[in-house]
Design an enzyme around this catalytic site. Structure first.
Site, PDB file in Angstrom:
ATOM      1  N   GLU A   1       0.853  -1.199   0.000  1.00 43.29           N
ATOM      2  CA  GLU A   1       0.000   0.000   0.000  1.00 43.29           C
ATOM      3  C   GLU A   1       0.893   1.256   0.000  1.00 43.29           C
ATOM      4  O   GLU A   1       1.956   1.240   0.626  1.00 43.29           O
ATOM      5  CB  GLU A   1      -0.845  -0.051   1.293  1.00 43.29           C
ATOM      6  CG  GLU A   1      -1.774   1.101   1.533  1.00 43.29           C
ATOM      7  CD  GLU A   1      -2.506   0.947   2.902  1.00 43.29           C
ATOM      8  OE1 GLU A   1      -2.099   0.104   3.729  1.00 43.29           O
ATOM      9  OE2 GLU A   1      -3.481   1.682   3.106  1.00 43.29           O
TER      10      GLU A   1
ATOM     11  N   CYS B   1      -5.179  -3.288   2.546  1.00 46.70           N
ATOM     12  CA  CYS B   1      -4.910  -3.377   3.987  1.00 46.70           C
ATOM     13  C   CYS B   1      -6.155  -3.577   4.828  1.00 46.70           C
ATOM     14  O   CYS B   1      -6.733  -4.653   4.817  1.00 46.70           O
ATOM     15  CB  CYS B   1      -4.093  -2.164   4.432  1.00 46.70           C
ATOM     16  SG  CYS B   1      -3.125  -2.517   5.925  1.00 46.70           S
TER      17      CYS B   1
ATOM     18  N   LYS C   1      -9.681   2.524  -1.844  1.00 45.50           N
ATOM     19  CA  LYS C   1      -9.903   1.835  -0.557  1.00 45.50           C
ATOM     20  C   LYS C   1     -11.229   2.256   0.088  1.00 45.50           C
ATOM     21  O   LYS C   1     -11.468   3.449   0.313  1.00 45.50           O
ATOM     22  CB  LYS C   1      -8.729   2.143   0.381  1.00 45.50           C
ATOM     23  CG  LYS C   1      -8.726   1.364   1.681  1.00 45.50           C
ATOM     24  CD  LYS C   1      -7.448   1.691   2.473  1.00 45.50           C
ATOM     25  CE  LYS C   1      -7.282   0.850   3.718  1.00 45.50           C
ATOM     26  NZ  LYS C   1      -6.043   1.184   4.437  1.00 45.50           N
TER      27      LYS C   1
HETATM   28  C1  ACM Z   1      -4.024  -0.038   7.145  1.00 41.60           C
HETATM   29  O1  ACM Z   1      -5.154  -0.162   6.672  1.00 41.60           O
HETATM   30  N1  ACM Z   1      -3.050   0.544   6.467  1.00 41.60           N
HETATM   31  C2  ACM Z   1      -3.713  -0.548   8.495  1.00 41.60           C
END
Ligand code: ACM
Length: 269
Positions: free
Chosen positions: A44, A144, A111
């Site tokens: 990420e 993530c 995201k």
């Molecule tokens: C995250 O979502 N970077 C912990």
């Protein structure tokens, strides 16, 4: 490589220096150039670093908006690449992942579930996760903290994903790595988490320590590849996407067809 053949996955785990976009880009190019693979998966926010302000992410986007150098890499090496990056679209700023393939438009996933202070920087993704094809393999993307929400993996599996590529900057040791075994098993999909290592600090002094242990899981929840907790590394693993198309968990149970969605109350109170 044709439909149903083995796919060579390259998983890259690295430290990322906040605000050092050029150095991070050089490191990424060096890592992906070191292995011949059908698909490279990176962490990420792989060029920008993580503990940044919205303004710093926007500045990064201005300076590093072009993905041309990565597109040239996938064309030249006849491969594909998934990496995390900040994405500016108009006034919106997303924590995103991009899929680059030869002779195809870049595809972005924005995201959906922002983690903790990410809510101060990014807008939450507003589009459902989708599945895309590369060499006969169906690919979904999560980023993530999306791991906490089982609906993400289920939605991708129901769309036919063979592999969920999961760029990450994980900070809670082991939790995601353990939980993803269940996500892989209950959906019979491959899951590849490319995490990072290293530390970052917010301006108020609070620190984040990234946990490594990037991994590739089979549709039976077995760990096919695991990188260390503290070192950078790039490793290859062969997977057969056909294994993810067998959804029978016993001789009499199909993971998708035996669901009872008419009885699931997903909205709560
Ligand atoms: C995250 O979502 N970077 C912990």
């Amino acid at each position: 490589m044709g439909e149903g053949s083995l796919m060579k996955l390259a998983l890259h785990q690295m430290d990322i220096l906040p605000g050092r976009g050029e150095a991070n880009r050089r490191k990424i190019l060096q890592a992906i150039s070191s292995l011949d693979a059908d698909l490279h998966i990176l962490p990420e926010l792989a060029e920008s670093g993580y503990a940044r302000s919205r303004l710093q992410f926007e500045e990064h986007c201005e300076e590093f908006s072009s993905l041309e150098i990565y597109q040239e890499f996938v064309e030249h090496r006849n491969t594909a690449l998934i990496m995390g990056l900040p994405l500016k679209e108009g006034y919106a700023l997303y924590n995103a992942a991009v899929l680059l393939r030869p002779k195809e438009e870049a595809v972005f996933y924005r995201k959906i579930h922002l983690f903790d202070r990410e809510k101060n920087c990014f807008d939450p993704g507003h589009l459902p996760p989708e599945v895309h094809e590369h060499r006969g393999m169906k690919l979904g993307m999560m980023i993530c903290f999306d791991w906490v929400f089982p609906e993400m993996a289920r939605s991708l599996a129901l769309q036919g994903a063979d592999l969920i590529a999961h760029p990450a900057n994980l900070v809670m040791p082991g939790l995601c790595q353990t939980s993803m075994k269940t996500r892989a098993l209950e959906n019979a999909v491959f899951v590849a988490t490319a995490n990072r290592i290293g530390r970052e600090e917010f301006p108020d002094g609070s620190k984040l320590c990234f946990t490594g242990e990037s991994q590739v899981l089979s549709p039976r929840g077995e760990r096919l590849l695991r990188l260390s907790a503290g070192d950078e590394g790039s490793e290859l693993v062969n997977i057969d996407p056909r294994e993810a198309r067998d959804k029978m968990i016993t001789a009499g149970n199909h993971l998708m067809e035996d669901r009872r969605p008419e009885l699931y109350r997903l909205e709560g109170q």
